[in-house]
Enzyme design. Sequence first.
Site, short mmCIF file in Angstrom:
data_model
loop_
_atom_site.label_atom_id
_atom_site.label_comp_id
_atom_site.label_asym_id
_atom_site.label_seq_id
_atom_site.Cartn_x
_atom_site.Cartn_y
_atom_site.Cartn_z
N PRO A 169 0.82 -1.20 0.00
CG PRO A 169 -0.64 -1.53 1.76
CD PRO A 169 0.67 -1.97 1.22
CD GLU A 170 4.06 2.53 -3.72
OE1 GLU A 170 4.23 3.65 -4.24
OE2 GLU A 170 4.52 1.49 -4.20
CG HIS A 179 -2.86 -13.58 8.83
ND1 HIS A 179 -1.79 -13.88 9.65
CD2 HIS A 179 -2.83 -14.50 7.84
CE1 HIS A 179 -1.14 -14.93 9.17
NE2 HIS A 179 -1.76 -15.34 8.07
NE ARG A 190 3.96 -10.57 2.94
CZ ARG A 190 4.33 -10.38 1.69
NH1 ARG A 190 5.33 -9.59 1.42
NH2 ARG A 190 3.69 -10.96 0.72
CE LYS A 243 17.13 13.66 0.97
NZ LYS A 243 17.89 13.30 2.18
#
Length: 285
Positions: free
Chosen positions: A2-3, A97, A116, A159
């Site tokens: 999921p983004e 889960h 997970r 960066k």
Amino acid sequence: MPELPEVETVRRGLAQSIIGKSFSSIDVRRRDLRVSVPGNLAAAIKGCRVEDIVRRGKYIVIFPEGAPAIILHLGMSGRVDILKGNSSGSKYKAQKHDHVIFTMNDKTKVVFSDPRRFGMLYLVSADGWENKKPFSAMGPEPLEPGFDGAVLEENLRGKKCNIKSALLDQNVVAGVGNIYACEALFVSGIHPERQAASVKGREAGLLADAIRSVLKKAIAAGGSSLKDYRKTDGSLGYFQHSFSVYDKESRKCAGCTCKDKCVQRIVQAGRSTFFCPVKQKKKAS
DNA sequence: CAAAGCTCCTGACCGC
DNA sequence: TGCGGTCAGGAGCTTT
């Protein structure tokens, strides 16, 4: 995975289903997620009416009236299923889960599951939440009006790492993950191995625009379902069918006019990167 | 401070 | 068929 688009899709589903309703019971079946589910969760929010649900980066923030904010992160495999009170909710049986189940005052059930267990669900005081832990240093929301090439360039300044890895840094821009970083770089024609700080000016503008357009299209498609991700009604997102390069190693890129099998896969910072070496140039244009 | 490396976790997949 | 090995990856922590 999921983004931002997947998280936003889940946020919308939640907002539609539980804003204005109150929590009548909270069942925590498993606490040991990435961050331990707080022991006082039920006591803190029970009886409280949900006022608002917002998204910041890949986090969903739920505001119950007069209670701390609930911070929810789906991690890698997290999922939120909403079962309407009148029908499916009463037949619900917890699966392996399913870690936290919220039951609302109209019997609607909100089930947070995560095989997970990379996900998180915890409480933060609602007052000044934006200035706390993951949010205080978080970069701009790419779909908010303030995000443009100048802002992106500023956040990339100095960066030395590659641009792909920089885009995964939530302090550079919020909500972008591995899939959409690859897609946005493709759309903007920027090679993933370019030094982050070298992306500026016109290119930074192209990249900012690409990030916005890719995310918007993905939200419109309900996100991307690869393995675990589902919308809150259990249905699939379908943006995965629109990937230009992601997971297309040795295949053609979107709108390909290159020699066939142009898409290459490399590993950067331990993550797969997919790109087209024909359309994405190593030199600044 | 930046950045790279490592870790958590489990289902899916591969090869034998 | 079954088993062991490998992989995926967000974010926080550790190391350099």
